[in-house]
Design an enzyme around this catalytic site. Structure first.
Site, mmCIF file in Angstrom:
data_model
loop_
_atom_site.group_PDB
_atom_site.id
_atom_site.type_symbol
_atom_site.label_atom_id
_atom_site.label_comp_id
_atom_site.label_asym_id
_atom_site.label_seq_id
_atom_site.Cartn_x
_atom_site.Cartn_y
_atom_site.Cartn_z
ATOM 1 N N GLU A 1 1.155 -13.468 12.230
ATOM 2 C CA GLU A 1 1.720 -12.299 12.905
ATOM 3 C C GLU A 1 1.642 -11.105 11.961
ATOM 4 O O GLU A 1 2.016 -11.206 10.790
ATOM 5 C CB GLU A 1 3.193 -12.559 13.273
ATOM 6 C CG GLU A 1 3.398 -13.678 14.271
ATOM 7 C CD GLU A 1 2.850 -13.345 15.656
ATOM 8 O OE1 GLU A 1 2.842 -12.153 16.031
ATOM 9 O OE2 GLU A 1 2.418 -14.283 16.360
ATOM 10 N N ARG B 1 -11.413 1.779 -9.496
ATOM 11 C CA ARG B 1 -10.518 2.939 -9.638
ATOM 12 C C ARG B 1 -10.684 3.555 -11.039
ATOM 13 O O ARG B 1 -11.248 2.907 -11.937
ATOM 14 C CB ARG B 1 -9.077 2.496 -9.443
ATOM 15 C CG ARG B 1 -8.824 2.128 -7.990
ATOM 16 C CD ARG B 1 -7.367 2.044 -7.687
ATOM 17 N NE ARG B 1 -7.192 1.852 -6.261
ATOM 18 C CZ ARG B 1 -6.061 2.016 -5.603
ATOM 19 N NH1 ARG B 1 -4.978 2.378 -6.258
ATOM 20 N NH2 ARG B 1 -5.986 1.833 -4.313
ATOM 21 N N ASP C 1 0.833 -1.202 0.000
ATOM 22 C CA ASP C 1 0.000 0.000 0.000
ATOM 23 C C ASP C 1 0.870 1.256 0.000
ATOM 24 O O ASP C 1 1.971 1.246 0.546
ATOM 25 C CB ASP C 1 -0.897 -0.034 1.244
ATOM 26 C CG ASP C 1 -2.052 0.938 1.146
ATOM 27 O OD1 ASP C 1 -2.284 1.504 0.051
ATOM 28 O OD2 ASP C 1 -2.741 1.150 2.161
ATOM 29 N N GLY C 2 0.353 2.302 -0.606
ATOM 30 C CA GLY C 2 1.026 3.603 -0.519
ATOM 31 C C GLY C 2 1.660 4.094 -1.807
ATOM 32 O O GLY C 2 2.369 5.111 -1.795
ATOM 33 N N ARG D 1 1.957 -5.036 6.121
ATOM 34 C CA ARG D 1 1.205 -3.993 5.415
ATOM 35 C C ARG D 1 1.996 -2.694 5.479
ATOM 36 O O ARG D 1 2.404 -2.262 6.564
ATOM 37 C CB ARG D 1 -0.189 -3.770 6.012
ATOM 38 C CG ARG D 1 -0.925 -2.665 5.240
ATOM 39 C CD ARG D 1 -2.396 -2.585 5.480
ATOM 40 N NE ARG D 1 -2.966 -1.667 4.487
ATOM 41 C CZ ARG D 1 -4.194 -1.711 4.027
ATOM 42 N NH1 ARG D 1 -5.024 -2.620 4.460
ATOM 43 N NH2 ARG D 1 -4.623 -0.839 3.138
ATOM 44 N N ARG E 1 -0.230 9.179 -10.061
ATOM 45 C CA ARG E 1 -0.344 7.911 -9.323
ATOM 46 C C ARG E 1 0.359 6.754 -10.043
ATOM 47 O O ARG E 1 0.944 5.890 -9.415
ATOM 48 C CB ARG E 1 -1.831 7.558 -9.118
ATOM 49 C CG ARG E 1 -2.580 8.560 -8.254
ATOM 50 C CD ARG E 1 -4.029 8.125 -8.062
ATOM 51 N NE ARG E 1 -4.132 6.771 -7.563
ATOM 52 C CZ ARG E 1 -3.993 6.442 -6.284
ATOM 53 N NH1 ARG E 1 -3.772 7.363 -5.379
ATOM 54 N NH2 ARG E 1 -4.100 5.185 -5.920
ATOM 55 N N ARG F 1 -5.317 -2.027 8.497
ATOM 56 C CA ARG F 1 -6.529 -2.751 8.061
ATOM 57 C C ARG F 1 -6.125 -4.025 7.342
ATOM 58 O O ARG F 1 -5.025 -4.123 6.800
ATOM 59 C CB ARG F 1 -7.313 -1.913 7.045
ATOM 60 C CG ARG F 1 -8.060 -0.761 7.572
ATOM 61 C CD ARG F 1 -8.919 -0.176 6.448
ATOM 62 N NE ARG F 1 -8.109 0.452 5.405
ATOM 63 C CZ ARG F 1 -7.674 1.704 5.438
ATOM 64 N NH1 ARG F 1 -7.972 2.480 6.455
ATOM 65 N NH2 ARG F 1 -6.957 2.192 4.449
ATOM 66 N N SER G 1 -8.296 -5.228 4.882
ATOM 67 C CA SER G 1 -8.794 -4.958 3.531
ATOM 68 C C SER G 1 -9.150 -6.222 2.740
ATOM 69 O O SER G 1 -8.756 -6.363 1.580
ATOM 70 C CB SER G 1 -7.782 -4.120 2.735
ATOM 71 O OG SER G 1 -7.552 -2.903 3.382
ATOM 72 N N GLU H 1 -12.059 -4.775 -5.357
ATOM 73 C CA GLU H 1 -12.518 -3.377 -5.242
ATOM 74 C C GLU H 1 -11.714 -2.455 -6.161
ATOM 75 O O GLU H 1 -12.212 -1.414 -6.591
ATOM 76 C CB GLU H 1 -12.393 -2.894 -3.789
ATOM 77 C CG GLU H 1 -13.358 -3.545 -2.812
ATOM 78 C CD GLU H 1 -13.006 -4.992 -2.463
ATOM 79 O OE1 GLU H 1 -11.811 -5.364 -2.528
ATOM 80 O OE2 GLU H 1 -13.942 -5.759 -2.151
ATOM 81 N N ASN H 2 -10.463 -2.836 -6.461
ATOM 82 C CA ASN H 2 -9.614 -1.978 -7.300
ATOM 83 C C ASN H 2 -10.170 -1.757 -8.709
ATOM 84 O O ASN H 2 -9.804 -0.789 -9.373
ATOM 85 C CB ASN H 2 -8.186 -2.543 -7.410
ATOM 86 C CG ASN H 2 -7.368 -2.371 -6.151
ATOM 87 O OD1 ASN H 2 -6.414 -3.104 -5.912
ATOM 88 N ND2 ASN H 2 -7.715 -1.407 -5.319
HETATM 89 C C1 FPP Z 1 -1.686 0.230 -3.386
HETATM 90 O O1 FPP Z 1 -1.268 1.566 -3.488
HETATM 91 C C2 FPP Z 1 -1.200 -0.574 -4.482
HETATM 92 C C3 FPP Z 1 -2.002 -1.180 -5.408
HETATM 93 C C4 FPP Z 1 -3.456 -1.048 -5.422
HETATM 94 C C5 FPP Z 1 -1.455 -1.984 -6.479
HETATM 95 C C6 FPP Z 1 -0.187 -2.723 -6.191
HETATM 96 C C7 FPP Z 1 0.471 -2.946 -7.478
HETATM 97 C C8 FPP Z 1 1.778 -2.882 -7.749
HETATM 98 C C9 FPP Z 1 2.819 -2.673 -6.718
HETATM 99 C C10 FPP Z 1 2.290 -3.012 -9.142
HETATM 100 C C11 FPP Z 1 1.846 -4.211 -9.937
HETATM 101 C C12 FPP Z 1 2.110 -5.509 -9.278
HETATM 102 C C13 FPP Z 1 2.910 -6.497 -9.746
HETATM 103 C C14 FPP Z 1 2.930 -7.784 -9.010
HETATM 104 C C15 FPP Z 1 3.779 -6.365 -10.905
HETATM 105 P P1 FPP Z 1 -2.387 2.685 -3.572
HETATM 106 O O2 FPP Z 1 -2.523 3.066 -4.999
HETATM 107 O O3 FPP Z 1 -3.643 2.231 -2.927
HETATM 108 O O4 FPP Z 1 -1.711 3.812 -2.735
HETATM 109 P P2 FPP Z 1 -2.451 4.982 -1.913
HETATM 110 O O5 FPP Z 1 -3.237 4.310 -0.829
HETATM 111 O O6 FPP Z 1 -1.296 5.772 -1.382
HETATM 112 O O7 FPP Z 1 -3.291 5.747 -2.895
#
Ligand code: FPP
Length: 245
Positions: free
Chosen positions: A205, A69, A18-19, A186, A31, A192, A194, A65-66
């Site tokens: 853990e 976006r 996350d992040g 996380r 983003r 969370r 999630s 849920e993604n």
């Molecule tokens: C959360 O950050 C991250 C994601 C929803 C996607 C994770 C995907 C990758 C790291 C790249 C693709 C994966 C692979 C395995 C090649 P966020 O966008 O929710 O961050 P925010 O909470 O700061 O907005």
């Protein structure tokens, strides 16, 4: 450098990455650039886990849920995933990493799904580590899917009601055959779950860090493992029982 006990490694590490968005915002970038940097962190963590001797690494790459976006962001994430699989397939085979995936894979765009299936096939004999990607994944849907499969098997007479227990139920989850995670990381300061691996994390853990995913690296991973190793896992027993006193 953190001191790690190689004898007490977590067998299965799961990560909520996350992040990415906040990392990009802090740098006044869009983003997508956060996700691009996030893929570099994925590479570093996969390589580090393989070198350390971790058995299974599950990454929450895309939740159900993604899909809600903005469509440009969804398209970019799908593109990055496909590119990662194409670029890394050779490295995976070379390093004996087997790719697996959990989630509603039928939701993925056809080309991404085809690349995923191809990579799974090409790495199926690799036995050094499992890299398990959670894609279009949701823990509640996974449990519901398992219940439906059990009902179907009951109707077909493949299983009897009295055989549905704590050892057979996990065989109906998408994580079938994998050990439960020992450590769940996380990033980005959120506390969370999630909808991630709801059934499987009963005794896992948790390690929460403020570090944003694009900044997560080998050193951060070692810190998480060292922290895990400092804990006493009791699985509902007393400390005396665990230590054989
Ligand atoms: C959360 O950050 C991250 C994601 C929803 C996607 C994770 C995907 C990758 C790291 C790249 C693709 C994966 C692979 C395995 C090649 P966020 O966008 O929710 O961050 P925010 O909470 O700061 O907005």
């Amino acid at each position: 450098m953190e001191e790690i006990d190689k004898e007490k490694l977590p067998r299965h590490i799961a990560v909520i990455m996350d992040g990415n968005g906040r990392w990009a915002k802090k740098k006044n970038r869009n983003r997508i650039s956060g996700h691009i940097k996030g893929v570099d962190a994925v590479r570093e963590v996969v390589t580090s886990c393989r070198e350390l001797g971790i058995g299974v690494l599950t990454l929450y790459a895309f939740s159900m849920e993604n899909w809600q976006r903005p469509k440009e962001e969804v398209a970019a994430l799908m593109g990055l995933l496909k590119e990662y699989l194409v670029k890394e397939c050779g490295e995976m085979v070379k390093n004996h990493i087997r790719l697996c995936a959990i989630g509603r894979l039928e939701d993925l765009p056809a080309d991404v799904r085809a690349t995923l299936e191809e990579t799974i096939k090409k790495t199926e004999k690799c036995d050094g580590m499992i890299l398990n990607l959670a894609l279009s994944y949701g823990g509640r849907s996974e449990i519901l899917h398992a219940v439906r499969e059990i009902i179907s098997d009951l109707r077909k007479g493949k299983i009897r009601e009295e055989e549905i227990d704590l050892s057979s139920f996990p065989q109906y989850l998408w994580t079938k055959g994998l050990p439960d995670p020992d450590l769940l990381i996380r990033t980005s300061g959120e506390s969370r779950i999630s909808n991630f691996l709801l059934y499987q994390i009963a005794y896992t853990e948790l390690y929460l860090t403020e570090t944003l995913w694009p900044d997560f690296n080998r050193e951060e991973l070692l810190k998480a493992i060292a922290d895990y190793q400092s804990r006493e896992r009791r699985f509902g027993l007393t400390s005396e029982q665990i230590n054989g006193l």
